[in-house]
Design an enzyme around this catalytic site. Structure first.
Site, short mmCIF file in Angstrom:
data_model
loop_
_atom_site.label_atom_id
_atom_site.label_comp_id
_atom_site.label_asym_id
_atom_site.label_seq_id
_atom_site.Cartn_x
_atom_site.Cartn_y
_atom_site.Cartn_z
N CYS A 5 0.81 -1.23 0.00
CA CYS A 5 0.00 0.00 0.00
C CYS A 5 0.85 1.27 0.00
O CYS A 5 0.31 2.36 -0.20
CB CYS A 5 -0.97 0.00 1.17
N HIS A 24 -3.01 7.18 2.37
CA HIS A 24 -3.47 5.88 1.90
C HIS A 24 -4.89 5.67 2.43
O HIS A 24 -5.17 5.90 3.60
CB HIS A 24 -2.53 4.78 2.42
N ASN A 42 -10.10 0.01 0.10
CA ASN A 42 -8.64 0.07 0.09
C ASN A 42 -8.14 -0.56 -1.21
O ASN A 42 -8.26 -1.77 -1.40
CB ASN A 42 -8.11 -0.70 1.32
N1 ACO Z 1 -18.63 -8.08 9.69
C1 ACO Z 1 -19.10 -8.26 10.95
N2 ACO Z 1 -18.31 -8.54 12.00
C2 ACO Z 1 -17.00 -8.64 11.77
C3 ACO Z 1 -16.44 -8.48 10.49
C4 ACO Z 1 -17.32 -8.19 9.43
N3 ACO Z 1 -16.89 -7.98 8.16
N4 ACO Z 1 -15.10 -8.63 10.58
C5 ACO Z 1 -14.81 -8.88 11.86
N5 ACO Z 1 -15.95 -8.90 12.60
C6 ACO Z 1 -16.12 -9.11 14.03
C7 ACO Z 1 -14.94 -9.84 14.63
O1 ACO Z 1 -15.11 -11.23 14.48
C8 ACO Z 1 -15.01 -9.38 16.07
O2 ACO Z 1 -16.00 -10.12 16.71
P1 ACO Z 1 -15.75 -10.67 18.22
O3 ACO Z 1 -15.53 -9.42 19.04
O4 ACO Z 1 -17.03 -11.37 18.51
O5 ACO Z 1 -14.54 -11.53 18.12
C9 ACO Z 1 -15.53 -7.95 15.97
O6 ACO Z 1 -16.13 -7.83 14.67
C10 ACO Z 1 -14.46 -6.88 16.12
O7 ACO Z 1 -13.41 -7.17 15.25
P2 ACO Z 1 -12.08 -6.35 15.34
O8 ACO Z 1 -11.04 -6.99 14.48
O9 ACO Z 1 -11.75 -6.09 16.77
O10 ACO Z 1 -12.50 -4.97 14.69
P3 ACO Z 1 -11.65 -3.64 14.65
O11 ACO Z 1 -12.39 -2.57 15.32
O12 ACO Z 1 -10.21 -3.82 14.98
O13 ACO Z 1 -11.71 -3.27 13.07
C11 ACO Z 1 -10.42 -3.39 11.04
C12 ACO Z 1 -11.16 -4.16 12.14
C13 ACO Z 1 -11.43 -2.56 10.25
C14 ACO Z 1 -9.73 -4.38 10.12
C15 ACO Z 1 -9.37 -2.44 11.67
O14 ACO Z 1 -8.60 -3.13 12.60
C16 ACO Z 1 -8.45 -1.81 10.63
O15 ACO Z 1 -8.87 -1.01 9.81
N6 ACO Z 1 -7.16 -2.11 10.69
C17 ACO Z 1 -6.20 -1.48 9.77
C18 ACO Z 1 -6.26 -2.04 8.40
C19 ACO Z 1 -5.33 -1.22 7.51
O16 ACO Z 1 -5.11 -0.05 7.71
N7 ACO Z 1 -4.71 -1.78 6.52
C20 ACO Z 1 -3.79 -0.95 5.74
C21 ACO Z 1 -2.78 -1.64 5.15
S1 ACO Z 1 -3.45 -2.68 3.95
C22 ACO Z 1 -2.18 -3.25 2.96
O17 ACO Z 1 -1.03 -2.90 3.08
C23 ACO Z 1 -2.51 -4.31 1.96
#
Ligand code: ACO
Length: 327
Positions: free
Chosen positions: A121, A254, A284
């Site tokens: 990214c 990004h 993304n």
């Molecule tokens: N729909 C519904 N529920 C979901 C989904 C979904 N699509 N995905 C996960 N959940 C659930 C999980 O199972 C979890 O449930 P639990 O609490 O019962 O276990 C709950 O939602 C919370 O999940 P978290 O992973 O804690 O959610 P979080 O608030 O951390 O958000 C996210 C997740 C959006 C991925 C966030 O962490 C994020 O944006 N991280 C950064 C990603 C990024 O910036 N990437 C950039 C680089 S990409 C590259 O280089 C290719």
């Protein structure tokens, strides 16, 4: 005495494959696999409303071609005037040759240097920095710098925590030698100790695929690291250019997660009106995300000639970096 040579963006372009997939569309599709998600979850956690997916026979170089043509048209340049092509991608058409070489042929030209940059990214930030260096040292005069991805190919549609976050697309700029800056400063970094938190752990070996060539991400770990390094890269780049946060007209980070982007803007004490956000529309798109957002803001009349713009990338590797420029 020769005057100092700079590089300057003279045109931007982008392209999205026509197939639009809303969060509701995706939720319906995943439900057929017994996987539950919702527009509410995706939007609240990431700021994403929709993304575009390429058809199976469409490659990164196909998307790059359309974006490149749009950027060349905006710059008033023909493809045969380009003397350097760099494509940032993690989803190349083939193992080799590079998607840049394939793009060159699709543009109907031959002879100029063409190669890919792989920094996930952060790829476009890396590619733009390399092109800037080559233009400033005189090895290129008119560079085409492209970010292009078909990320849908490496998504695991059984993993709801990642497959809802990404999309396909391409963005491009024409970067030309100029007596005036242009690119003011840049800053690139990588830390390979974080390979495990964001990777596609597969490889081609003996005609077979070893491992799982599907995206794996520890979202929380990536989130924490991203917020920290984006602020550091911004500050270092501003310092190198002799500028401060107050000089930034637009922040084009990004486009991974609106919460990371707004967090970065807040740390830089920038009002959110100065943040260019297209993550809601594109998801993304990895290396394509920054040039896609830049082109949207240029064509939307927000970013204008003379504005100071901070571009930022962060992604797998872990890699990160920033470029400060005057449009
Ligand atoms: N729909 C519904 N529920 C979901 C989904 C979904 N699509 N995905 C996960 N959940 C659930 C999980 O199972 C979890 O449930 P639990 O609490 O019962 O276990 C709950 O939602 C919370 O999940 P978290 O992973 O804690 O959610 P979080 O608030 O951390 O958000 C996210 C997740 C959006 C991925 C966030 O962490 C994020 O944006 N991280 C950064 C990603 C990024 O910036 N990437 C950039 C680089 S990409 C590259 O280089 C290719």
């Amino acid at each position: 005495m020769t005057s100092t040579l700079f590089s300057r963006i003279t045109g931007t372009g982008s392209f999205l494959p026509p197939k639009l997939v809303t969060n509701d569309d995706l939720a319906r599709d995943l439900a057929t696999r017994g996987i539950e998600t919702s527009d509410e979850w995706i939007f609240t956690r990431s700021g994403i409303r929709q993304r575009h997916f390429a058809e199976p026979d469409v490659t990164s170089s196909d998307l790059a071609l359309q974006a490149a043509r749009n950027a060349l048209q905006a710059a008033g340049r023909r493809a045969d005037e380009v003397d350097l092509i760099i494509v940032a991608t993690s989803t190349p058409d083939m193992v080799f040759p590079s998607s840049a070489a394939i793009l060159q042929h699709k543009l109907g030209v031959a002879g100029c240097a063409a190669f890919d940059v792989q920094a996930v990214c952060s790829g476009f930030i890396y590619a733009l920095t390399v092109a800037d260096s080559m233009v400033r040292t005189g090895s290129a005069k008119c560079a085409l710098v492209v970010g292009a991805e078909v990320f849908s190919r490496i998504l695991d549609f059984n993993d709801r925590s990642t497959c809802v976050l990404f999309g396909d697309g391409a963005g491009a700029v024409v970067l030309e030698a100029s007596p005036e800056p242009g690119i003011l400063a840049s800053d690139l970094h990588a830390d390979g100790s974080h390979v495990g938190i964001l990777c596609v752990p597969g490889q081609v070996s003996g005609g077979q695929i070893l491992g799982q060539p599907l995206l794996r991400m520890d979202g929380k770990a990536v989130f924490k690291l991203a917020v920290r390094v984006l602020e550091e890269a911004a500050q270092t780049t501003l310092r190198k250019a002799g500028k401060t946060e107050a000089d930034i007209d637009w922040l084009v980070p990004h486009q991974a997660n609106i919460r990371i982007m707004e967090g970065t803007a807040r740390k830089l004490k920038l009002p959110l009106e100065k943040l260019i956000a297209t993550v809601d529309q594109h998801g993304n798109t990895s290396a394509a995300s920054v040039p896609l957002a830049l082109d949207s803001a240029v064509r939307g009349g927000k970013i204008k000639k003379g504005h100071t713009v901070l571009l930022e990338g962060v992604g797998g590797g872990f890699t990160w970096g920033a470029v400060l420029l005057t449009m």
